[in-house]
Design an enzyme around this catalytic site. Structure first.
Site, mmCIF file in Angstrom:
data_model
loop_
_atom_site.group_PDB
_atom_site.id
_atom_site.type_symbol
_atom_site.label_atom_id
_atom_site.label_comp_id
_atom_site.label_asym_id
_atom_site.label_seq_id
_atom_site.Cartn_x
_atom_site.Cartn_y
_atom_site.Cartn_z
ATOM 1 N N CYS A 1 -5.228 11.802 31.311
ATOM 2 C CA CYS A 1 -4.547 13.084 31.559
ATOM 3 C C CYS A 1 -3.074 12.998 31.175
ATOM 4 O O CYS A 1 -2.406 14.012 31.028
ATOM 5 C CB CYS A 1 -4.619 13.476 33.028
ATOM 6 N N HIS B 1 -13.515 21.918 19.828
ATOM 7 C CA HIS B 1 -12.454 22.340 18.903
ATOM 8 C C HIS B 1 -12.944 23.453 17.997
ATOM 9 O O HIS B 1 -12.240 24.410 17.706
ATOM 10 C CB HIS B 1 -12.026 21.183 17.981
ATOM 11 N N CYS C 1 -3.119 8.929 35.610
ATOM 12 C CA CYS C 1 -4.282 8.820 34.717
ATOM 13 C C CYS C 1 -3.797 8.798 33.270
ATOM 14 O O CYS C 1 -3.102 9.711 32.835
ATOM 15 C CB CYS C 1 -5.260 9.977 34.914
ATOM 16 N N CYS D 1 -10.530 9.713 38.125
ATOM 17 C CA CYS D 1 -10.069 10.989 37.595
ATOM 18 C C CYS D 1 -11.285 11.864 37.302
ATOM 19 O O CYS D 1 -12.229 11.438 36.653
ATOM 20 C CB CYS D 1 -9.272 10.781 36.307
ATOM 21 N N HIS E 1 -14.850 18.234 17.248
ATOM 22 C CA HIS E 1 -16.200 18.383 17.775
ATOM 23 C C HIS E 1 -16.441 19.848 18.114
ATOM 24 O O HIS E 1 -15.632 20.719 17.804
ATOM 25 C CB HIS E 1 -16.424 17.452 18.973
ATOM 26 N N LYS F 1 -12.973 14.919 24.378
ATOM 27 C CA LYS F 1 -12.544 13.922 23.407
ATOM 28 C C LYS F 1 -12.858 12.524 23.933
ATOM 29 O O LYS F 1 -13.282 11.654 23.217
ATOM 30 C CB LYS F 1 -11.039 14.048 23.175
ATOM 31 N N HIS G 1 -11.754 12.382 33.473
ATOM 32 C CA HIS G 1 -11.928 11.243 32.582
ATOM 33 C C HIS G 1 -12.821 10.145 33.123
ATOM 34 O O HIS G 1 -13.104 9.166 32.425
ATOM 35 C CB HIS G 1 -10.557 10.664 32.203
ATOM 36 N N LYS H 1 -20.221 17.450 29.810
ATOM 37 C CA LYS H 1 -19.121 18.166 29.178
ATOM 38 C C LYS H 1 -18.730 17.425 27.901
ATOM 39 O O LYS H 1 -18.684 16.206 27.881
ATOM 40 C CB LYS H 1 -17.961 18.197 30.173
HETATM 41 ZN ZN ZN Z 1 -7.663 12.013 33.677
#
Ligand code: ZN
Length: 518
Positions: free
Chosen positions: A130, A22, A127, A144, A19, A301, A147, A298
């Site tokens: 993570c 990257h 997590c 998290c 995306h 992924k 995430h 943001k």
């Molecule tokens: Zn996380």
């Protein structure tokens, strides 16, 4: 200036397609590598794929296929995307390569033998996104921060790297090398992590195979695999030929990483301490970029927003997309992506400013000097002003690229283009050609513009490789980038008189608003 330059992108996690995040990091790395190469430095650019860990297993389970199939699939997509976009790399490393596994296992064994690794039970908030245990600071409303998902409580017996033993050294390293992590905001952030006693302990570097089998086996305990971050970071060593590659010491001494701010902690804390324990110098710079926000979120992924690079390429041309990415993001800060802003930027800078200089110069050379770069007469004050604007750009681009202010480098180039356009307005060769008293100066004017374009194209070539080559080709200098060197070839007066020019189609056509998707 050093003789070599070793640059790495992050190795990308293989659970989705490339995306904008990257693409940005890879474009920045490609541009830096091209620039250093243009300066005559032996340059090595490493990119690749991070293929172990739980998220790959999750993606494999969702699709009911073995994890290696998932990583083969995405790794091939990343590679072909970069190839198709002309993003050049010297090596594409995969962490499932036997060569990498060997290096990781060798390092683990060395650290184990040196007493840097111990076994202990540990529990906490974990997590899956993570792939680590979270601290209180990582949580927002119990989720998290990165995430937006709830951590699980986990207890495990695991192997730990005595990371905290190296913190005192690391703080000293930060003090002695103020630009180790740049821009400065991330240096401060990393130092704050280091000084916060509650935040960081020793680093858990294993996962029991009973729970996670997808990883590199610990050489001293076959019931465990290596923690994915430990394995991933080592790619930078493997890629440079560690431990006994002939060129490893030279390239490693000039190693720089490009990373996103979400992976600051592993790169600024885990990585240098791992290297210190091994007796290897830290990289020279960690260059940390911010996030592209799309619709004010943001792009990660996990959240799955995508601005697919091949779609952008098909819609606007990849050089235009590259230009927008590097010009509109201040390296280190977040930026908002919108196609509206992209169109506005490309129209203003490339179509109107640079495109205008290209088309006016080539059209008038065709009309007034028989499609050849003319022999100039002695220049006057206005000619010297253009020459000096280009010389300033050459110097400023070098400084800005080396300090990672790519948007400033582009500004500097466009300022010189502005100066050349103003010069044309001042000399108005389209009128002068019809005025017997001024007609004699037209050759000097067009020579000056052709030479300004040549130097501009040379300076822009790391940023806009295709369009720069095209500008040079239209000046009769096809292939001039091959073997070109900065700063020598950017000095004034090198364009061959008589070089055949060609007008061609508009190089940077204005993007009309009806082409913009709603
Ligand atoms: Zn996380």
């Amino acid at each position: 200036m050093s003789a070599v330059f070793y640059l790495t992108t992050p190795i990308y996690y293989m659970n989705g397609e490339p995306h904008i995040g990257h693409t940005y990091a890879t474009v920045v790395a490609d541009t830096l590598a091209r620039y250093h190469r243009l300066c005559g430095e032996r340059t090595f650019l490493l990119t690749g794929s991070d293929e172990h860990g739980e998220k790959v297993l999750e993606a494999a389970a969702e699709r009911g296929v073995p994890p290696q199939e998932i990583t083969d699939h995405y790794s091939a997509i990343f590679r072909s995307t970069w190839d198709e976009l002309g993003l050049h790399y010297d090596r594409f490393i995969r962490t499932t390569e036997p060569a990498h596994r060997q290096v990781v296992q060798g390092i683990l064994q060395t650290l184990f033998d040196r007493g840097q690794i111990y076994f202990q039970e540990y529990g906490g908030n974990y997590c899956v996104g993570c792939e680590r245990f979270l601290t209180e600071r990582d949580l927002v409303d119990g989720l998290c921060r990165d995430h937006e998902r709830a951590p699980e409580h986990r207890t495990e017996s695991n192997y730990f790297f005595k990371m905290t033993e190296h913190f005192e050294w690391l703080v000293g390293h930060f003090e002695e090398h103020p630009d180790f992590v740049r821009p400065e905001r991330y240096r401060n952030e990393a130092l704050a992590m280091l000084r916060d006693e509650s935040g960081l302990g020793d680093l858990c570097i294993s996962r029991p195979k009973s729970r996670l089998h997808w990883g590199i086996e610990l050489p001293f305990d076959a019931d465990y695999v290596c923690y994915v971050w430990f394995d991933a970071l080592v790619n930078y060593l493997t890629g440079a030929g560690y431990p006994d590659g002939e060129e490893f010491p030279e390239f490693w001494s000039e190693c720089q990483h490009v990373i996103g701010k979400d992976i600051l902690k592993p790169h600024a804390i885990f990585w240098p301490t791992m290297l210190h324990a091994l007796g290897v110098e830290p990289p020279r710079h960690l260059n940390v970029h911010g996030f592209w926000n799309v619709d004010d979120r943001k792009v990660s992924k996990s959240l799955g927003n995508m601005v697919a690079p091949l779609i952008m390429r098909d819609r606007y041309g990849f050089d235009a997309f590259r230009y927008y990415l590097m010009r509109d993001m201040v390296f280190g800060l977040d930026a908002s992506f919108s196609e509206e802003a992209l169109v506005a930027r490309v129209n203003a800078d490339l179509a109107n400013n640079l495109g205008n200089l290209v088309s006016r110069t080539l059209n008038m050379t065709e009309r007034f000097t028989e499609g050849r770069v003319p022999e100039p007469g002695p220049g006057d004050e206005p000619e010297r002003a253009v020459e000096s604007a280009l010389a300033q750009a050459v110097a400023e681009v070098d400084r800005r690229v080396r300090e990672m202010a790519l948007h400033r480098a582009l500004e500097a180039i466009l300022r010189a283009v502005d100066a050349a356009n103003r010069y044309l307005e001042q000399r108005e060769p389209w009128k002068a050609a019809k005025d017997p008293e001024r007609a004699g100066g037209v050759a000097t004017t067009l020579y000056t513009c052709c030479e300004a374009l040549r130097i501009t194209a040379l300076l822009l070539s790391p940023f806009l490789p295709e369009k720069s080559a095209e500008i040079l080709a239209r000046l009769g200098l096809e292939g001039a980038l091959k073997g070109a060197r900065l700063p020598a070839d950017a000095s004034w007066g090198r364009i061959p008189v008589g070089s055949p020019t060609s007008v061609g189609k508009p190089l940077f056509p204005r993007i009309e608003s009806e082409e913009q998707p709603a």
